[in-house]
Design a protein around this motif. Structure first.
Motif, PDB file in Angstrom:
ATOM      1  N   ALA B 556     -57.324  41.688  -2.594  1.00  0.00           N
ATOM      2  CA  ALA B 556     -56.481  41.082  -3.614  1.00  0.00           C
ATOM      3  C   ALA B 556     -57.167  39.835  -4.169  1.00  0.00           C
ATOM      4  O   ALA B 556     -57.209  39.616  -5.379  1.00  0.00           O
ATOM      5  N   ARG B 560     -58.156  39.680  -7.835  1.00  0.00           N
ATOM      6  CA  ARG B 560     -57.283  38.846  -8.678  1.00  0.00           C
ATOM      7  C   ARG B 560     -58.074  37.887  -9.563  1.00  0.00           C
ATOM      8  O   ARG B 560     -57.758  37.725 -10.736  1.00  0.00           O
ATOM      9  N   ASN B 561     -59.110  37.271  -8.997  1.00  0.00           N
ATOM     10  CA  ASN B 561     -59.877  36.305  -9.781  1.00  0.00           C
ATOM     11  C   ASN B 561     -60.413  36.889 -11.097  1.00  0.00           C
ATOM     12  O   ASN B 561     -60.110  36.357 -12.161  1.00  0.00           O
ATOM     13  N   VAL B 564     -57.492  37.696 -13.443  1.00  0.00           N
ATOM     14  CA  VAL B 564     -56.925  36.514 -14.095  1.00  0.00           C
ATOM     15  C   VAL B 564     -57.830  36.088 -15.274  1.00  0.00           C
ATOM     16  O   VAL B 564     -57.357  35.779 -16.371  1.00  0.00           O
ATOM     17  N   SER B 565     -59.145  36.134 -15.043  1.00  0.00           N
ATOM     18  CA  SER B 565     -60.074  35.759 -16.118  1.00  0.00           C
ATOM     19  C   SER B 565     -59.925  36.683 -17.317  1.00  0.00           C
ATOM     20  O   SER B 565     -59.761  36.231 -18.463  1.00  0.00           O
ATOM     21  N   GLY B 567     -57.461  38.737 -18.097  1.00  0.00           N
ATOM     22  CA  GLY B 567     -56.145  38.617 -18.744  1.00  0.00           C
ATOM     23  C   GLY B 567     -56.015  37.295 -19.483  1.00  0.00           C
ATOM     24  O   GLY B 567     -55.507  37.237 -20.610  1.00  0.00           O
ATOM     25  N   GLY B 568     -56.488  36.220 -18.813  1.00  0.00           N
ATOM     26  CA  GLY B 568     -56.364  34.887 -19.417  1.00  0.00           C
ATOM     27  C   GLY B 568     -57.124  34.796 -20.738  1.00  0.00           C
ATOM     28  O   GLY B 568     -56.588  34.324 -21.749  1.00  0.00           O
ATOM     29  N   PHE B 569     -58.356  35.313 -20.678  1.00  0.00           N
ATOM     30  CA  PHE B 569     -59.129  35.235 -21.924  1.00  0.00           C
ATOM     31  C   PHE B 569     -58.570  36.150 -22.991  1.00  0.00           C
ATOM     32  O   PHE B 569     -58.603  35.821 -24.175  1.00  0.00           O
ATOM     33  N   ARG B 571     -55.511  36.725 -23.529  1.00  0.00           N
ATOM     34  CA  ARG B 571     -54.430  35.985 -24.192  1.00  0.00           C
ATOM     35  C   ARG B 571     -54.987  34.975 -25.186  1.00  0.00           C
ATOM     36  O   ARG B 571     -54.438  34.753 -26.256  1.00  0.00           O
ATOM     37  N   VAL B 594     -53.937  44.505 -17.719  1.00  0.00           N
ATOM     38  CA  VAL B 594     -54.125  43.491 -16.676  1.00  0.00           C
ATOM     39  C   VAL B 594     -52.788  43.201 -15.981  1.00  0.00           C
ATOM     40  O   VAL B 594     -52.708  43.125 -14.741  1.00  0.00           O
ATOM     41  N   SER B 595     -51.736  43.055 -16.790  1.00  0.00           N
ATOM     42  CA  SER B 595     -50.409  42.802 -16.209  1.00  0.00           C
ATOM     43  C   SER B 595     -50.022  43.917 -15.238  1.00  0.00           C
ATOM     44  O   SER B 595     -49.470  43.689 -14.153  1.00  0.00           O
ATOM     45  N   GLU B 598     -51.960  43.485 -12.085  1.00  0.00           N
ATOM     46  CA  GLU B 598     -51.436  42.346 -11.296  1.00  0.00           C
ATOM     47  C   GLU B 598     -50.154  42.734 -10.554  1.00  0.00           C
ATOM     48  O   GLU B 598     -49.937  42.366  -9.394  1.00  0.00           O
TER      49      GLU B 598
END
Lengths: 117, 783
Positions: B556, B560-561, B564-565, B567-569, B571, B594-595, B598
């Protein structure tokens, strides 16, 4: 301008967080581990620290302990890729325990809460 | 004249030496003398053995009629005077004092005038008096007197001869009787038969209507009638002989009791009793009743009878002594034989008991041993055990022997299934002294031998039917602790319980108690090792889960890291893309995917349990109150008072579930220490330490404290003083407290109670400790 220190061994996370927080109007410093973070803090009077837990050289828990020892009132946010299970007595010394998510709303809101003035 | 005299004397000698009977001879001699002297009457008075009475025995007129019975006391009348003085005397009616003293003689000769009395004696013995009665006044010449003296000498000779003969005959008869008695007595050594023979022979020899024998019981000192024969007046009672002890003198003063009693119908009855003595101590009495006369009537026993009875008593006493000794020897031999049999049975049962450690099997062998005919032979046997709390006696197992015993030898029979098992499972007897004999046997650690029916306590199972009056309960004792009780009775056959098997039972209980205790320990060890096995399995299981979890959490973290990158980017890109740009849709796809990933990640972690955390901010007082609720009922049931002194403290950061477990364990320990009630005190208070503020919770009981020899062990895993549980309670508590960076201490006050103090850091004030510091022992024992 409030100064935020982000410590994470993942370069992409450091980039994502600093882009996001800069956009919110903060001055952002980044470090790849706890030792680097403490070095930066020695020269920069930061207002808030965001710490990853699992980092090489010096992990987030030890960094948190050392920060709280020097500046007990400095808000420290733990942001981890581990699930919530990692919370324990040690992590309780932090001001916030955040599980990393691509949705950065939790992070933004927490930062705003501690740096509202 | 001389010719007459000669003829008379020769006739007298002829009669004296004739072979006719003694009485005839005497009669003829008295008659001859009367005729020769030409007197009206010639009488012979015999002196009795007591030498006091002179009784008319012969007259020259033939047979005596009953109304002619005539007696003179020694010294009374001319007959008595002559007997006393041994000097012949002639008196006449007109002499002074003659008439009143001799008036009795008028019965025979109303007009007597001259009385001439001559002693009939030899040189050392007076046999009687010869009296010559005449109606006229006459005198006796010297010659006549000489003739009479010769005649009396002849009479005396005849009497002496008769007496000697009589004596010899009597002695021979007596010897014959004694020989018969001896023969009868020595023909048996069976005591009962002997007693019968004694009374039968005695009655026959003495010619009595009945005879009785009473013996003094050597143990109780009571006198009882041992045997009887023939007629014995009812209610039978031998005369109280105990006061008459033999003096060891001559036969003349033999001890005896003699008397007569008037029966209800007015008839007269006689009795005679002599003591039976062995070695001069009184052992009993021999009695005879109503001597039978030749004519079939009854008369008192005489001196001869007393002598004979006394002689017989001596003979009987010795024989009786022998018989009693023989019987005792025989009894002892029989007792020995029974003892050997019981000991053999005991040994076989003991050996059989050693073949198993299973409690059920042990009980079956034990019950077989108790009820088998070849074993201790009781009709039934029941085993009760004391429950763990020591409050109740519970029916465990019972057995009853079937009417026909199996032919198998004991060694085999012991291993057979019980022929008839008695179900005692529902029989519970509270262990109080008012709960009947079984509870008493346990509480007093003493065997109980009930001889009369008594309430046994508890609810008797219907099938058991304990109605027999007699039962025996032997407690099972191990190291001064009563673990149960064995009950036996002879309900079915209604025989009395005998001494030897009861003795054997008591020997057996010691071993049985030990073996049952061992089997109990064995069962406990087995249960413990089973439990340990389960724990180990569970630990292995949780190890596997833990491995899986750590793999999942590692994954995980690694996944996850980057997620998150990405998905974050995505957005961030979305914010920069023009609303009409086709890129907008692409970015949305990235975000959604990505969601989705997660969400999947969270679900995996939830599933492995890794994601669940109960750490949070909790109120220590509330936590204690919540835990108390869980044990409140148990505490109430045991009469334990709860005293709370709770201080308001800052919230603790802790896993409340785990801390509740700590307090739950402490409360349970306190409760188990106070089985007879007490006070549980819970106090919370702040503690200032070098490194900050701590919250403390003290849990105290009044259970007497922990024995010194176990105190150092209480935090060791798997250590327990109780028969149940894993012994993990305190070690778990210690580990939990340690995980919270706290410590647990014990304050033991022997004789009073024990206090456990849990100290936990109040986080905001305590700095996080160096890694490793928290693993220092989190417990301390204070004595």
């Amino acid at each position: 301008m409030k100064k935020i220190l982000v410590a994470d061994d993942e370069m992409s996370i450091r980039l994502l967080y600093s882009e996001e927080l800069k956009e919110e109007g903060y001055e952002v410093y980044t470090a790849a581990n706890g030792r680097e973070a403490l070095e930066i803090m020695a020269t920069v009077p930061v207002d808030l620290v965001i710490l990853d837990i699992k980092m090489p050289e010096m992990d987030g828990i030890e960094t948190l302990r050392q920060i709280k020892e020097r500046r007990p009132d400095l808000p420290v946010l733990l942001s981890t890729a581990y699930g919530e299970y990692r919370q324990d007595f040690a992590t309780w010394a932090s001001d916030e325990y955040l599980v990393k998510s691509s949705d950065l709303d939790d992070l933004r809101n927490a930062v705003k809460r501690y740096l509202k003035d | 004249m001389a010719a007459d005299r000669l003829s008379f004397l020769s006739q007298m000698v002829e009669v004296l030496t004739s072979t006719i009977s003694f009485e005839e001879r005497l009669k003829n001699m008295v008659h001859l003398l009367g005729r020769y002297l030409k007197v009206d009457l010639s009488l012979y008075f015999g002196l009795d053995k007591g030498k006091e009475l002179l009784t008319l025995q012969l007259t020259s007129k033939g047979v005596l009629s009953p109304h002619q019975r005539l007696e003179f006391a020694c010294g009374q009348g001319v007959v008595g005077e002559v007997a006393k003085s041994r000097q012949e005397k002639v008196v006449h009616r007109h002499h002074a004092g003659v008439m009143p003293a001799n008036a009795l003689l008028e019965k025979l000769h109303p007009a007597f005038h001259t009385l001439a009395a001559f002693p009939v004696a030899d040189d050392n013995f007076l046999y009687g008096v010869l009296l010559l009665v005449d109606g006229k006044d006459r005198s006796y010449s010297q010659a006549e007197r000489q003739i009479i003296r010769s005649a009396t000498l002849m009479l005396a000779g005849a009497l002496r001869q008769a007496m000697v003969q009589e004596e010899a005959k009597k002695r021979i008869a007596e010897l014959a009787v004694l020989f018969e008695v001896g023969k009868a007595l020595s023909s048996t050594v069976e005591l009962d038969e002997l007693l019968e023979r004694i009374v039968t022979t005695t009655a026959k020899v003495i010619t009595a209507r009945g005879a009785g024998l009473q013996i003094v019981d050597r143990q109780t000192g009571e006198t009882r009638v041992s045997s009887r024969y023939g007629y014995i007046p009812a209610p039978f009672k031998c005369p109280p002989i105990l006061g008459v002890l033999p003096t060891g003198g001559t036969l003349a003063d033999i001890p005896y009791l003699q008397g007569e009693e008037v029966a209800a119908d007015g008839s007269l009855h006689y009795h005679l009793a002599v003591p039976l003595t062995f070695k001069s101590s009184l052992q009993g009495a021999l009695c005879v009743f109503d001597k039978i006369t030749a004519s079939g009537g009854y008369e008192p026993f005489d001196h001869e009878n007393r002598q004979l009875l006394f002689t017989m008593a001596g003979l009987i006493a010795n024989t009786l002594e022998n018989a009693i000794t023989y019987q005792q020897v025989e009894d002892l031999a029989e007792k020995n034989q029974r003892m050997v049999r019981n000991l053999t049975a005991l040994q076989e049962i003991s050996q059989a008991l050693l073949t198993t450690v299973q409690e059920d099997r042990l009980l079956e062998i034990l019950l077989q041993g108790l009820t088998q005919e070849q074993g201790l032979g009781f009709d039934r046997a029941l085993v009760f055990m004391v429950d763990e709390a020591g409050q109740t006696l519970r029916g465990r197992k019972g057995a009853e022997r079937l009417a026909q015993g199996g032919p198998a030898p004991l060694a085999t029979a012991l291993f057979l299934p019980l022929a008839r098992e008695l179900d005692l499972a529902d029989w519970e007897i509270p262990l109080r002294n008012d709960q009947g004999p079984l509870a008493s046997a346990v509480l007093n650690r003493r065997a109980v031998h009930l001889r009369e029916p008594q309430v046994l306590g508890g609810e008797l199972p219907e099938k058991v039917r304990l109605t027999a009056g007699e039962l025996f309960a032997a407690p099972l004792v191990v190291k001064d602790q009563v673990t149960g009780v064995i009950v036996v009775d002879n309900q079915t056959s209604a025989r009395p319980l005998e001494e030897e098997p009861l003795h054997a039972l008591q020997m057996l209980t010691t071993q049985a108690a030990l073996l049952l205790e061992n089997s109990h320990l064995y069962a406990t060890i087995e249960a413990n090792s089973r439990e340990l096995g389960l724990i180990r399995e569970r630990m292995l299981e949780s190890d596997r889960l833990a491995a899986l979890s750590s793999l999942a959490s590692g994954m995980a973290h690694e996944i996850r890291n980057p997620l998150v990158s990405i998905g974050g980017f995505a957005r961030r890109i979305q914010k920069l893309v023009e609303p009409e740009s086709p890129l907008k849709g692409y970015v949305e796809v990235i975000q959604e995917e990505v969601s989705r990933l997660e969400k999947l990640l969270r679900e995996i972690l939830d599933f492995t349990g890794e994601n669940l955390s109960y750490f949070g901010n909790h109120d220590l007082d509330q936590l204690i109150e919540d835990t108390l609720l869980l044990v409140q009922r148990d505490l109430d049931a045991q009469n334990i008072k709860v005293v709370k002194q709770l201080a308001q403290l800052p919230l603790l950061h802790c896993d409340d579930r785990q801390l509740k477990q700590v307090f739950y364990n402490l409360f349970q320990n306190a409760r188990q220490a106070m089985l007879n009630g007490g006070t549980l005190t819970i106090r919370t208070y702040p503690v200032e330490k070098e490194d900050g503020l701590y919250a403390a919770a003290a849990v105290s009981d009044t259970g007497g404290g922990i024995p010194m020899d176990v105190l150092h062990n209480i935090f060791n895993p798997f250590f327990s003083t109780k028969d149940y549980g894993t012994g993990l309670g305190l070690s778990i508590a210690q580990r939990i407290v340690s995980r919270h960076y706290g410590e647990i201490t014990v304050n033991n006050e022997l004789g009073k109670g024990v206090t456990f103090v849990v100290t936990l850091p109040i986080a905001k004030y305590c700095l996080v400790k160096e890694a490793g510091q928290g693993s220092a022992p989190a417990s301390a024992i204070q004595i």
